[in-house]
Design a protein around this motif. Sequence first.
Motif, PDB file in Angstrom:
ATOM      1  N   THR A   1     -30.141 -50.798 -12.412  1.00  0.00           N
ATOM      2  CA  THR A   1     -31.330 -50.048 -12.806  1.00  0.00           C
ATOM      3  C   THR A   1     -32.540 -50.429 -11.961  1.00  0.00           C
ATOM      4  O   THR A   1     -33.314 -49.565 -11.534  1.00  0.00           O
ATOM      5  CB  THR A   1     -31.622 -50.278 -14.304  1.00  0.00           C
ATOM      6  N   ILE A   2     -32.706 -51.719 -11.691  1.00  0.00           N
ATOM      7  CA  ILE A   2     -33.814 -52.168 -10.836  1.00  0.00           C
ATOM      8  C   ILE A   2     -33.651 -51.606  -9.426  1.00  0.00           C
ATOM      9  O   ILE A   2     -34.616 -51.156  -8.794  1.00  0.00           O
ATOM     10  CB  ILE A   2     -33.890 -53.706 -10.799  1.00  0.00           C
ATOM     11  N   GLY A   3     -32.404 -51.616  -8.930  1.00  0.00           N
ATOM     12  CA  GLY A   3     -32.144 -51.072  -7.600  1.00  0.00           C
ATOM     13  C   GLY A   3     -32.508 -49.602  -7.507  1.00  0.00           C
ATOM     14  O   GLY A   3     -33.095 -49.151  -6.505  1.00  0.00           O
ATOM     15  N   GLU A   4     -32.190 -48.836  -8.541  1.00  0.00           N
ATOM     16  CA  GLU A   4     -32.533 -47.416  -8.566  1.00  0.00           C
ATOM     17  C   GLU A   4     -34.051 -47.237  -8.604  1.00  0.00           C
ATOM     18  O   GLU A   4     -34.593 -46.339  -7.930  1.00  0.00           O
ATOM     19  CB  GLU A   4     -31.887 -46.757  -9.775  1.00  0.00           C
ATOM     20  N   ALA A   5     -34.726 -48.073  -9.372  1.00  0.00           N
ATOM     21  CA  ALA A   5     -36.192 -47.988  -9.453  1.00  0.00           C
ATOM     22  C   ALA A   5     -36.820 -48.292  -8.094  1.00  0.00           C
ATOM     23  O   ALA A   5     -37.780 -47.630  -7.677  1.00  0.00           O
ATOM     24  CB  ALA A   5     -36.716 -48.952 -10.511  1.00  0.00           C
ATOM     25  N   ALA A   6     -36.288 -49.287  -7.397  1.00  0.00           N
ATOM     26  CA  ALA A   6     -36.823 -49.661  -6.081  1.00  0.00           C
ATOM     27  C   ALA A   6     -36.642 -48.518  -5.081  1.00  0.00           C
ATOM     28  O   ALA A   6     -37.548 -48.222  -4.286  1.00  0.00           O
ATOM     29  CB  ALA A   6     -36.139 -50.933  -5.583  1.00  0.00           C
ATOM     30  N   ARG A   7     -35.476 -47.869  -5.120  1.00  0.00           N
ATOM     31  CA  ARG A   7     -35.244 -46.740  -4.204  1.00  0.00           C
ATOM     32  C   ARG A   7     -36.201 -45.583  -4.507  1.00  0.00           C
ATOM     33  O   ARG A   7     -36.779 -44.976  -3.598  1.00  0.00           O
ATOM     34  CB  ARG A   7     -33.792 -46.276  -4.296  1.00  0.00           C
ATOM     35  N   ASP A   8     -36.380 -45.304  -5.809  1.00  0.00           N
ATOM     36  CA  ASP A   8     -37.271 -44.209  -6.196  1.00  0.00           C
ATOM     37  C   ASP A   8     -38.730 -44.516  -5.843  1.00  0.00           C
ATOM     38  O   ASP A   8     -39.519 -43.599  -5.567  1.00  0.00           O
ATOM     39  CB  ASP A   8     -37.157 -43.931  -7.693  1.00  0.00           C
ATOM     40  N   ALA A   9     -39.086 -45.795  -5.880  1.00  0.00           N
ATOM     41  CA  ALA A   9     -40.460 -46.206  -5.563  1.00  0.00           C
ATOM     42  C   ALA A   9     -40.667 -46.399  -4.065  1.00  0.00           C
ATOM     43  O   ALA A   9     -41.788 -46.677  -3.629  1.00  0.00           O
ATOM     44  CB  ALA A   9     -40.795 -47.501  -6.305  1.00  0.00           C
ATOM     45  N   HIS A  10     -39.563 -46.296  -3.292  1.00  0.00           N
ATOM     46  CA  HIS A  10     -39.604 -46.519  -1.843  1.00  0.00           C
ATOM     47  C   HIS A  10     -40.125 -47.916  -1.505  1.00  0.00           C
ATOM     48  O   HIS A  10     -40.925 -48.104  -0.590  1.00  0.00           O
ATOM     49  CB  HIS A  10     -40.466 -45.445  -1.154  1.00  0.00           C
ATOM     50  N   ARG A  11     -39.648 -48.883  -2.294  1.00  0.00           N
ATOM     51  CA  ARG A  11     -40.000 -50.281  -2.050  1.00  0.00           C
ATOM     52  C   ARG A  11     -38.724 -51.079  -1.783  1.00  0.00           C
ATOM     53  O   ARG A  11     -37.681 -50.808  -2.386  1.00  0.00           O
ATOM     54  CB  ARG A  11     -40.742 -50.912  -3.248  1.00  0.00           C
ATOM     55  N   ARG A  12     -38.822 -52.055  -0.924  1.00  0.00           N
ATOM     56  CA  ARG A  12     -37.670 -52.891  -0.604  1.00  0.00           C
ATOM     57  C   ARG A  12     -37.850 -54.253  -1.251  1.00  0.00           C
ATOM     58  O   ARG A  12     -38.951 -54.825  -1.224  1.00  0.00           O
ATOM     59  CB  ARG A  12     -37.514 -53.053   0.904  1.00  0.00           C
ATOM     60  N   LEU A  13     -36.778 -54.770  -1.832  1.00  0.00           N
ATOM     61  CA  LEU A  13     -36.850 -56.023  -2.589  1.00  0.00           C
ATOM     62  C   LEU A  13     -36.123 -57.151  -1.869  1.00  0.00           C
ATOM     63  O   LEU A  13     -35.021 -56.980  -1.341  1.00  0.00           O
ATOM     64  CB  LEU A  13     -36.214 -55.838  -3.974  1.00  0.00           C
ATOM     65  N   ARG A  14     -36.755 -58.300  -1.889  1.00  0.00           N
ATOM     66  CA  ARG A  14     -36.095 -59.530  -1.444  1.00  0.00           C
ATOM     67  C   ARG A  14     -36.027 -60.458  -2.661  1.00  0.00           C
ATOM     68  O   ARG A  14     -37.064 -60.848  -3.207  1.00  0.00           O
ATOM     69  CB  ARG A  14     -36.878 -60.179  -0.310  1.00  0.00           C
TER      70      ARG A  14
END
Length: 400
Positions: free
Chosen positions: A353-366
């Motif tokens: 779910t977090i991964g989907e949110a990051a893609r929708d927000a166009h943000r990359r997570l480390r």
Amino acid sequence: MTQPSIRLKRGEGRAFKAGGPWIYDNEIGEILGDPADGDVVAIQDYNGYPLGVGFLNRASTIAVRVLSRKADAVIDEAFLEARVRAAWQYRKDTVDTSSCRVIFGEADFLPGLVVDKFSDVLVVESLALGIDKLKSTILKLLVDVLAEDGISIRGIYERSDAKVRLKEGMERVKGFLSEPFDPVVEIVENGVRYQVDVAEGQKTGFFLDQKYNRLAIQPLAKGGRVLDCFTHTGAFALNAAKGGAREVLGVDASQLGVDQATRNAELNGMSDRVRFECHDVFELLPELEKKGEQFDLVILDPPAFTKSRASVKKAVTGYREINLRGLKLVKNGGYLATCSCSHFMTPELFTKTIGEAARDAHRRLRQVEYRTQSPDHPVLWGADQSLYLKFYIFQVVDDR
């Protein structure tokens, strides 16, 4: 006299045999003898092979809560004392015991019982009929064991007011189990002072399970601007200030929580850097985004969005939304701390779910780290329900 028993159906009890703490009503083939609900019964396989002992409750879907896998276990005061001593020794080995969860139900092999220690006060939550009958004995033993370490308990308060008791055929109750005392107790955690209202606060008054997760965000807050969502009594916000944040905004939908958080900020002399406001987080985050607000650290610590498998899909929508909105408010190079306290939101599903949110927000997570609940809320392998808290810290990065 032969001990009353339950006998499993052929092929049933698989989760229990794999280490699970419960046997469900549809797994039982027959009940032998005439036990009352709440009594201890022997557990037998379909062929009569002894598997242990547990509490019976026909009124509950969880028909048997396992006490011991020793077929000859006698559930007397000596047995209970051994359980209490083991639970306390484990806390001394693993956590700061000034305030901690001393007994965590099935994970401490005392099913259905939760006991939190806030300084010199105990708060008890009893959620199963069988353990309720032994509650007073266990508490007396616990007070005596703590006294051996020089800890004098001045009062005990019961918060057995959860709705789940109704499923056990029990009434919801709360009140003093000792002489009355001031239910507002001051504690210190991670160097931060709090006033905990054990009578009127949520659950047992304070969420001890996030103790070391709150500590983990302190260094990330240094010199930064911080947004703490679902702040409750301000614990993450105040840890951010303790870590050196220059400005902290904590928000919660409960005015009672906001008022308590404000008092806690005053208690710590942090009112100049920390403020609390009453808002619906789902409404506030888009408003902050429209205003172009940006933060060095955003913390998302929502209540459980689901307490059953049936509502998981709706919960996923909620978690995706707040993470998407939260991510959009983090500066490039800043940090997001996000968690779920629902057992039914599995680690795999929460991560997805977090991964989907990051893609929708166009943000990359480390990923900085992944954590669970504090060790005084131990995760017992085989007892899946003992793992409920998932906590991620990410850095939001742009590699363009």
